[in-house]
Design an enzyme around this catalytic site. Structure first.
Site, PDB file in Angstrom:
ATOM      1  CG  ASP A  85      -1.845   1.139   1.331  1.00  0.00           C
ATOM      2  OD1 ASP A  85      -2.308   1.592   0.268  1.00  0.00           O
ATOM      3  OD2 ASP A  85      -2.103   1.606   2.455  1.00  0.00           O
ATOM      4  CG  ASP A  87      -1.849   7.357   1.538  1.00  0.00           C
ATOM      5  OD1 ASP A  87      -1.145   8.376   1.534  1.00  0.00           O
ATOM      6  OD2 ASP A  87      -2.696   7.102   0.656  1.00  0.00           O
ATOM      7  CE  LYS A 230     -16.065   5.919   9.222  1.00  0.00           C
ATOM      8  NZ  LYS A 230     -14.787   5.987   9.945  1.00  0.00           N
ATOM      9  CB  ALA A 232     -16.533  16.560   8.328  1.00  0.00           C
ATOM     10  CG  HIS A 237      -8.610  10.675   1.448  1.00  0.00           C
ATOM     11  ND1 HIS A 237      -9.202   9.676   0.698  1.00  0.00           N
ATOM     12  CD2 HIS A 237      -7.274  10.483   1.326  1.00  0.00           C
ATOM     13  CE1 HIS A 237      -8.262   8.925   0.145  1.00  0.00           C
ATOM     14  NE2 HIS A 237      -7.092   9.377   0.513  1.00  0.00           N
ATOM     15  CB  VAL A 238     -13.505  12.014  -1.012  1.00  0.00           C
ATOM     16  CG1 VAL A 238     -14.242  11.913  -2.349  1.00  0.00           C
ATOM     17  CG2 VAL A 238     -13.565  10.683  -0.261  1.00  0.00           C
ATOM     18  CG  ASP A 369      -2.443   1.972   6.681  1.00  0.00           C
ATOM     19  OD1 ASP A 369      -3.361   2.554   7.282  1.00  0.00           O
ATOM     20  OD2 ASP A 369      -2.350   1.968   5.444  1.00  0.00           O
TER      21      ASP A 369
END
Length: 526
Positions: A85, A87, A230, A232, A237-238, A369
């Protein structure tokens, strides 16, 4: 006449009434007719406490924080393909990122969802929480749950206010949370586990907003607050705002370890294939990898997949097709028939990935992670070997390696053994002492909890059980460590062996370290 048994101290057979005071504890099941008053048990207690302090403590184990820890045996000699992955796996972020996430989430609540302006005064407190906690969206409570679905008393909070044990027991009719109330990877109950790297700012916002509403007598629905916060934080990120913020100041937010490039080159030079499957977009990954590894980072990877939408990438039956990434963002619908080195692919699915690469089964070791979206399906459905990256391990291992922590745990184990012996003896003297020892045990537990985290204790255990987080991590990850570059300490042929843990019904094969009776008695000979 009392039965004859072997005396540990003298190694001869003596009548029961001739036994020394310490040896008698070993054979108390056979000598139920013998009684001892409280003063006798007090002497045993004091002798054991003195003896445990005499045992040296190895204080040089703090460097274990860079070790790789093992749940399931795995030999690197069998691994031919390494996957990652991005991040919090290839990329390790500085603590500043959580503060930014908290502030951006708070701003979104105020400006977009019209939360009270007074919330702006709230601040992020990284010491308050840790990942892996559960939030009950019906009751509005944050808590820690163990591997058997039991709430750890003393870790239940409404906002930043701790509930008493009696309040918790009354609300939940005990401490057990039924499985239908859990909301994990596939669940749908009210008990949500906050386990990803967005969890710390989310939990801080939940507790701070709750405190504000209660202090200002504002009616609120915990479920709505949970999803507002959540959405917000995840929305940052999106929307791309988080990525733009990080890229604008990589030095502030991203750890730059020269060892990352060294590790990747070592894996390639020993004949392994490397790939990335990440949910992040390519421009963001490219900026970070150039900063950490250099402009030629893609030369180290055989396949790069971005915008993968894990966990759906791993578990959708029909899956999205792979698309060739176009830096000009021109859509292409040309079918991808092969995954080529030097190119970047978007979306995709596991079935096509396996077919086009031939990467399958236990020859693949994939690091991530997130124990659910990164590791669950690869390990359970596709037989990949898996490694969990858990940055919090470094702090945890530092704490539990201190002489204070280790000495406290030692005495706790000896004390609990003594409690068991007193209960088995069932004399007036032994039963009379048990309540005071239980109080001491509870005080020790509270101390150990506070050494890790004042409110919630260790991320990995409750008083005596693994946490729910640890249970899932152990199920989905063969190995786990604080950062990817810890792998550099081991050869490419290294085998990771798990510890053999004793089951409750199994005896100690050498010596029970909690039973100091024999040890003390032998030291008294002569």
């Amino acid at each position: 006449m009392a039965s004859a048994v072997k005396c540990v101290c003298r190694n001869v057979k003596l009548l029961a009434n001739k036994h020394c005071g310490l040896c008698i504890l070993i054979c108390n099941r056979h000598l139920s007719s013998v009684t001892y008053d409280r003063s006798y048990w007090q002497k045993v207690y004091e002798e054991r406490k003195r003896k445990i302090k005499d045992i040296p403590i190895n204080a040089s184990e703090a460097n274990r924080k860079y070790n790789i820890f093992v749940n399931n045996e795995i030999s690197l000699a069998d691994i031919k393909v390494y996957g990652f992955d991005y991040d919090y796996t290839l990329a390790q972020y500085r603590d500043d990122l959580h503060y930014v996430l908290y502030d951006l989430g708070k701003e979104s609540l105020i400006t977009k969802l019209k939360y009270p302006e007074g919330i702006r005064e709230q601040t992020f407190n990284p010491q308050f929480i840790h990942r892996g906690l559960h939030y009950d969206i019906r009751k509005g409570l944050l808590m820690k749950i163990d591997s058997y679905h039991h709430i750890q008393l003393g870790t239940v909070y409404r906002g930043t206010t701790q509930l008493s044990d009696n309040e918790t027991i009354e609300l939940y009719n005990g401490t057990h949370v039924p499985i239908e109330d859990m909301n994990t990877f596939y669940g749908s109950g009210p008990m949500h586990q906050l386990v990803d790297m967005f969890a710390p700012p989310e939990m801080n916002l939940i507790t701070n907003v709750t405190d504000y509403f209660i202090a200002n007598n504002i009616a609120y629905d915990p479920e709505n607050v949970f999803y507002d916060i959540k959405n917000a934080v995840q929305g940052i990120h999106v929307s791309g705002l988080l990525h733009n913020t990080i890229v604008s100041d990589l030095e502030r937010y991203l750890e730059k370890e020269g060892e990352t490039k060294t590790l990747l080159e070592k894996l390639v030079n020993t004949g392994n294939k490397l790939f990335i499957i990440s949910n992040s977009g390519f421009p963001f990954i490219d900026a970070g990898m150039k900063y950490m590894v250099g402009p030629g980072w893609q030369d180290l990877f055989d396949v790069v997949v971005v915008d993968a939408r894990k966990p759906k990438f791993f578990n959708e039956a029909s899956g999205r097709p792979f698309r060739l990434y176009d830096p000009l963002e021109l859509r292409t619908f040309e079918r991808v028939k092969i995954l080529e080195k030097g190119k970047v692919y978007q979306q995709g699915n596991f079935k096509d990935f396996r077919h086009m690469t031939g990467y399958y089964g236990p020859k693949v070791l994939y690091f991530g992670d997130h124990v659910y979206s990164d590791l669950a399906d690869p390990s359970l459905k596709h037989s990949w070997r898996t490694g969990a990256i858990i940055p919090e391990l470094e702090t945890e291992v530092e704490v539990i390696s201190t002489p204070e922590y280790k000495a406290t745990v030692r005495w706790l184990l000896v004390l609990q053994r003594l409690l068991e012996e007193m209960q088995e003896a069932a004399t007036e003297g032994s039963l009379d002492m048990i309540p005071s020892l239980l109080e001491e045990r509870d005080a020790i537990r509270t101390k150990l909890k506070g050494l890790c985290n004042e409110r919630f204790g260790s991320m990995f255990r409750t008083h005596h059980n693994p946490t729910y987080f640890t249970r899932r991590m152990a199920r989905f990850a063969d190995i786990y460590t604080s950062k990817l570059t810890n792998l550099l300490q081991y050869s490419d042929k290294h085998t990771f062996y798990p510890r053999r843990t004793l089951l409750p019904h199994e005896p100690f094969p050498f010596h029970d370290p909690t039973n100091l009776v024999q040890e003390v008695a032998q030291n008294r000979k002569g």
